[in-house]
Design a protein around this motif. Structure first.
Motif, PDB file in Angstrom:
ATOM      1  N   PRO A   1      -0.325   9.894   4.460  1.00  0.00           N
ATOM      2  CA  PRO A   1      -0.495  10.498   3.134  1.00  0.00           C
ATOM      3  C   PRO A   1      -1.803  10.125   2.454  1.00  0.00           C
ATOM      4  CG  PRO A   1       1.049   8.654   3.027  1.00  0.00           C
ATOM      5  CD  PRO A   1       0.691   8.827   4.474  1.00  0.00           C
ATOM      6  N   ASP A   2      -2.323  11.054   1.648  1.00  0.00           N
ATOM      7  CA  ASP A   2      -3.511  10.792   0.826  1.00  0.00           C
ATOM      8  C   ASP A   2      -3.134  10.094  -0.476  1.00  0.00           C
ATOM      9  OD1 ASP A   2      -5.670  11.645   2.278  1.00  0.00           O
ATOM     10  OD2 ASP A   2      -5.744  13.657   1.377  1.00  0.00           O
TER      11      ASP A   2
ATOM     12  N   ASN B   1       5.015   1.459  -0.118  1.00  0.00           N
ATOM     13  CA  ASN B   1       5.660   2.020  -1.313  1.00  0.00           C
ATOM     14  C   ASN B   1       6.621   3.148  -0.942  1.00  0.00           C
ATOM     15  OD1 ASN B   1       4.539   1.541  -4.394  1.00  0.00           O
ATOM     16  ND2 ASN B   1       3.202   0.697  -2.826  1.00  0.00           N
TER      17      ASN B   1
ATOM     18  N   TRP C   1      -6.632   6.447   7.420  1.00  0.00           N
ATOM     19  CA  TRP C   1      -5.476   7.294   7.084  1.00  0.00           C
ATOM     20  C   TRP C   1      -5.884   8.420   6.134  1.00  0.00           C
ATOM     21  CZ3 TRP C   1      -1.156   3.279   5.480  1.00  0.00           C
ATOM     22  CH2 TRP C   1      -0.809   2.517   6.604  1.00  0.00           C
TER      23      TRP C   1
ATOM     24  N   LYS D   1      -7.775   8.166  -9.233  1.00  0.00           N
ATOM     25  CA  LYS D   1      -7.216   7.395 -10.363  1.00  0.00           C
ATOM     26  C   LYS D   1      -8.252   6.405 -10.882  1.00  0.00           C
ATOM     27  CE  LYS D   1      -4.308   4.651  -7.223  1.00  0.00           C
ATOM     28  NZ  LYS D   1      -3.078   3.908  -7.063  1.00  0.00           N
TER      29      LYS D   1
ATOM     30  N   CYS E   1      -0.972   2.910 -10.962  1.00  0.00           N
ATOM     31  CA  CYS E   1      -0.090   3.983 -10.486  1.00  0.00           C
ATOM     32  C   CYS E   1       0.973   4.364 -11.518  1.00  0.00           C
ATOM     33  CB  CYS E   1       0.558   3.612  -9.160  1.00  0.00           C
ATOM     34  SG  CYS E   1       1.775   2.327  -9.323  1.00  0.00           S
TER      35      CYS E   1
ATOM     36  N   SER F   1      -0.286  -3.023   4.059  1.00  0.00           N
ATOM     37  CA  SER F   1      -1.336  -3.448   3.121  1.00  0.00           C
ATOM     38  C   SER F   1      -1.941  -2.259   2.378  1.00  0.00           C
ATOM     39  CB  SER F   1      -2.442  -4.167   3.885  1.00  0.00           C
ATOM     40  OG  SER F   1      -3.153  -3.224   4.664  1.00  0.00           O
TER      41      SER F   1
ATOM     42  N   VAL G   1      -5.580  -0.170   1.240  1.00  0.00           N
ATOM     43  CA  VAL G   1      -6.619   0.381   2.106  1.00  0.00           C
ATOM     44  C   VAL G   1      -7.746  -0.616   2.405  1.00  0.00           C
ATOM     45  CG1 VAL G   1      -7.813   1.526   0.149  1.00  0.00           C
ATOM     46  CG2 VAL G   1      -8.194   2.327   2.457  1.00  0.00           C
TER      47      VAL G   1
ATOM     48  N   ASN H   1      -6.887  -0.640  -8.454  1.00  0.00           N
ATOM     49  CA  ASN H   1      -6.655  -1.201  -7.104  1.00  0.00           C
ATOM     50  C   ASN H   1      -7.454  -2.495  -6.935  1.00  0.00           C
ATOM     51  OD1 ASN H   1      -5.579   1.445  -6.894  1.00  0.00           O
ATOM     52  ND2 ASN H   1      -5.996   1.509  -4.708  1.00  0.00           N
TER      53      ASN H   1
ATOM     54  N   ARG I   1     -10.813   6.224  -5.120  1.00  0.00           N
ATOM     55  CA  ARG I   1     -10.145   5.030  -5.651  1.00  0.00           C
ATOM     56  C   ARG I   1     -11.180   4.122  -6.296  1.00  0.00           C
ATOM     57  NH1 ARG I   1      -6.521   7.802  -4.630  1.00  0.00           N
ATOM     58  NH2 ARG I   1      -4.584   7.383  -3.511  1.00  0.00           N
TER      59      ARG I   1
ATOM     60  N   LYS J   1      -9.337  -3.532  10.489  1.00  0.00           N
ATOM     61  CA  LYS J   1      -9.573  -2.563  11.576  1.00  0.00           C
ATOM     62  C   LYS J   1     -11.019  -2.645  12.064  1.00  0.00           C
ATOM     63  CE  LYS J   1      -6.242   0.914  10.004  1.00  0.00           C
ATOM     64  NZ  LYS J   1      -6.062   2.270   9.469  1.00  0.00           N
TER      65      LYS J   1
ATOM     66  N   SER K   1       0.035  -1.750 -12.983  1.00  0.00           N
ATOM     67  CA  SER K   1      -0.788  -1.103 -11.964  1.00  0.00           C
ATOM     68  C   SER K   1      -1.223   0.272 -12.449  1.00  0.00           C
ATOM     69  CB  SER K   1       0.058  -0.945 -10.698  1.00  0.00           C
ATOM     70  OG  SER K   1      -0.493   0.042  -9.856  1.00  0.00           O
TER      71      SER K   1
ATOM     72  N   TYR L   1       7.735   2.138  -7.601  1.00  0.00           N
ATOM     73  CA  TYR L   1       6.959   0.998  -8.120  1.00  0.00           C
ATOM     74  C   TYR L   1       6.471   1.315  -9.530  1.00  0.00           C
ATOM     75  CZ  TYR L   1       3.181  -2.524  -8.100  1.00  0.00           C
ATOM     76  OH  TYR L   1       2.342  -3.572  -8.389  1.00  0.00           O
TER      77      TYR L   1
ATOM     78  N   GLY M   1       0.815  -1.207   0.000  1.00  0.00           N
ATOM     79  CA  GLY M   1       0.000   0.000   0.000  1.00  0.00           C
ATOM     80  C   GLY M   1       0.848   1.256   0.000  1.00  0.00           C
ATOM     81  N   ILE M   2       0.193   2.356   0.234  1.00  0.00           N
ATOM     82  CA  ILE M   2       0.810   3.674   0.085  1.00  0.00           C
ATOM     83  C   ILE M   2       2.026   3.842   1.003  1.00  0.00           C
ATOM     84  CG2 ILE M   2      -0.763   4.794   1.765  1.00  0.00           C
ATOM     85  CD1 ILE M   2      -0.892   7.182  -0.228  1.00  0.00           C
TER      86      ILE M   2
HETATM   87  O1  GFB Z   1      -4.608   1.409  -0.964  1.00  0.00           O
HETATM   88  P1  GFB Z   1      -3.583   2.433  -0.658  1.00  0.00           P
HETATM   89  O2  GFB Z   1      -2.552   2.063   0.346  1.00  0.00           O
HETATM   90  O3  GFB Z   1      -2.796   2.829  -1.954  1.00  0.00           O
HETATM   91  O4  GFB Z   1      -4.308   3.759  -0.128  1.00  0.00           O
HETATM   92  P2  GFB Z   1      -2.913   3.865  -3.183  1.00  0.00           P
HETATM   93  C1  GFB Z   1      -5.415   4.329  -0.780  1.00  0.00           C
HETATM   94  C2  GFB Z   1      -5.949   5.507   0.024  1.00  0.00           C
HETATM   95  O5  GFB Z   1      -6.568   5.000   1.220  1.00  0.00           O
HETATM   96  C3  GFB Z   1      -4.903   6.526   0.479  1.00  0.00           C
HETATM   97  C4  GFB Z   1      -6.100   5.732   2.337  1.00  0.00           C
HETATM   98  O6  GFB Z   1      -5.461   7.818   0.381  1.00  0.00           O
HETATM   99  C5  GFB Z   1      -4.687   6.153   1.945  1.00  0.00           C
HETATM  100  O7  GFB Z   1      -4.231   7.230   2.749  1.00  0.00           O
HETATM  101  N1  GFB Z   1      -6.194   4.904   3.553  1.00  0.00           N
HETATM  102  C6  GFB Z   1      -7.065   5.126   4.573  1.00  0.00           C
HETATM  103  C7  GFB Z   1      -5.458   3.829   3.873  1.00  0.00           C
HETATM  104  N2  GFB Z   1      -6.876   4.238   5.557  1.00  0.00           N
HETATM  105  C8  GFB Z   1      -5.886   3.409   5.146  1.00  0.00           C
HETATM  106  C9  GFB Z   1      -5.255   2.285   5.746  1.00  0.00           C
HETATM  107  O8  GFB Z   1      -5.551   1.878   6.866  1.00  0.00           O
HETATM  108  N3  GFB Z   1      -4.284   1.665   5.004  1.00  0.00           N
HETATM  109  C10 GFB Z   1      -3.935   2.097   3.757  1.00  0.00           C
HETATM  110  N4  GFB Z   1      -2.990   1.426   3.075  1.00  0.00           N
HETATM  111  N5  GFB Z   1      -4.491   3.191   3.179  1.00  0.00           N
HETATM  112  C11 GFB Z   1      -1.185   2.232  -4.079  1.00  0.00           C
HETATM  113  C12 GFB Z   1       0.225   2.356  -4.555  1.00  0.00           C
HETATM  114  O9  GFB Z   1      -1.615   3.513  -3.950  1.00  0.00           O
HETATM  115  O10 GFB Z   1      -2.044   1.601  -5.004  1.00  0.00           O
HETATM  116  C13 GFB Z   1       0.721   1.102  -5.131  1.00  0.00           C
HETATM  117  O11 GFB Z   1       1.023   2.826  -3.501  1.00  0.00           O
HETATM  118  C14 GFB Z   1      -0.268   0.442  -6.058  1.00  0.00           C
HETATM  119  O12 GFB Z   1       1.901   1.370  -5.805  1.00  0.00           O
HETATM  120  C15 GFB Z   1      -1.641   0.361  -5.449  1.00  0.00           C
HETATM  121  O13 GFB Z   1      -0.324   1.126  -7.274  1.00  0.00           O
HETATM  122  C16 GFB Z   1      -2.662  -0.212  -6.382  1.00  0.00           C
HETATM  123  O14 GFB Z   1      -4.122   3.609  -4.005  1.00  0.00           O
HETATM  124  O15 GFB Z   1      -2.757   5.286  -2.719  1.00  0.00           O
END
Ligand code: GFB
Length: 315
Positions: free
Chosen positions: A273-274, A77, A207, A279, A114, A183, A185, A170, A214, A192, A112, A141, A73-74
């Motif tokens: 971070p957001d 990465n 977060w 996307k 991203c 992980s 989101v 995603n 998404r 959680k 992906s 990535y 996850g974010i």
């Molecule tokens: O799924 P995620 O980690 O990845 O986070 P990305 C998506 C959004 O959910 C972000 C928020 O704005 C996070 O801040 N979020 C809220 C959370 N609560 C949580 C939490 O508990 N855990 C996580 N992980 N996020 C990824 C890329 O980006 O997407 C990878 O970093 C890949 O490279 C993947 O491309 C598909 O969608 O931001």
């Protein structure tokens, strides 16, 4: 872009990354195709060129699905840039080159969403690739995945290999990573909400601001799209694989709580971070070829939650 028909029946298909969420879904889906699925054991490190070369020379797969990757996850990465760049570059270079050297008839590389610029026009079409700066949390990535697309294109141009690329949005589903730090989101929120319900807590932490949008695709839909592309697509351009709708993270969190049966509140952690604001993919190229997703978001979340609970019960 060109359509072609390629039969998987009787083929020996190597699924790289078969233990992961994506690879295992593809293995399940291939069971309906009358082919032989080849996998490697954990001892084969796909970052090791000589090991990969030896395996391909001995097994000679007809078809390769490259679903092996260092993913997260974010926060993962952002925390492990070297691993996300190096591991993914090595895996892609080794597997794609070995497939070409050993005469694989077809290869599907998985990337992906991203890969696209942070501020790409929405919904994002395949043509947006390399038109602007990447989102900083996942540029390592993204650069590796862009290199994978380019490898497939280059091997097609120079050696005539039928190597294609799919860019999923995603993903979530059975076999996901539920680690709270590393992980994505959706699995994080499922865990959680589940643990808060079990403990009787009054809130869970989401977060960031909750405003980023998404798009989520169930991994069984992705696996079906991969088989569809193997059979029906041959071309240099990569193909987006999306669900077609996106959702704000705060609304996703509410849906997850509802599915889990957690009735507490959401709190938002602004120190996290957001990432990219939005996307949503334009998947019209894949739709024009004749494929669409079947699993709705709420139904898919309920399925993923069922697998999570079953796995918890085993541990
Ligand atoms: O799924 P995620 O980690 O990845 O986070 P990305 C998506 C959004 O959910 C972000 C928020 O704005 C996070 O801040 N979020 C809220 C959370 N609560 C949580 C939490 O508990 N855990 C996580 N992980 N996020 C990824 C890329 O980006 O997407 C990878 O970093 C890949 O490279 C993947 O491309 C598909 O969608 O931001």
């Amino acid at each position: 872009m060109s359509a072609a028909t390629f039969s998987l029946t009787g083929k020996r298909i190597y699924v790289a990354g078969h233990k992961g969420m994506v690879g295992s879904a593809i293995v399940r889906r291939l069971a309906a195709e009358g082919c032989e699925v080849l996998t490697t054991d954990r001892a084969l490190d796909l970052r090791e060129q000589s090991a990969v070369r030896d395996w391909f020379a001995s097994e000679q797969p007809d078809v390769v699905v490259l679903a092996a990757a260092k993913v997260g996850g974010i926060l993962a990465n952002d925390t492990y840039p070297a691993q996300f760049l190096y591991d993914n570059l090595m895996i892609e270079a080794n597997v794609i080159d070995a497939a070409a050297q050993n005469g694989a008839e077809k290869l599907l590389f998985l990337g992906s969403s991203c890969i696209y610029p942070k501020m790409a026009p929405q919904p994002i079409s395949e043509d947006a690739l390399l038109t602007g700066p990447l989102e900083s949390t996942n540029e390592w990535y993204a650069i590796a995945k862009i290199a994978g697309i380019k490898l497939c294109q280059a091997y097609r141009r120079e050696y005539g290999c039928d190597f294609i690329s799919a860019m999923p949005t995603n993903l979530y589903g059975p076999g996901d990573n539920f680690d709270l730090k590393n992980s994505h989101v959706l699995p994080a929120l499922l865990r959680k909400a589940h643990e808060a319900k079990e403990r009787g807590d009054g809130e869970i932490t989401v977060w960031g601001s909750g405003t980023p949008l998404r798009e989520f695709l169930h991994v069984d839909d992705l696996a079906d799209a991969c088989v569809f592309l193997l059979k029906n697509y041959s071309g240099e351009d990569h193909v987006n694989v999306g669900f077609g709708e996106d959702i704000a993270i705060a609304d996703l969190a509410r849906t997850v709580c509802d599915v889990v049966g957690f009735e507490g509140q959401l709190s938002f952690d602004a120190t996290k971070p957001d990432g990219t604001p939005r996307k949503l993919m334009d998947s019209s190229r894949l739709q024009a070829l004749g494929w669409s997703p079947r699993i709705g978001l709420r139904e898919g979340i309920a399925d993923a939650y069922g697998h999570f609970v079953a796995r918890e019960a085993q541990d």
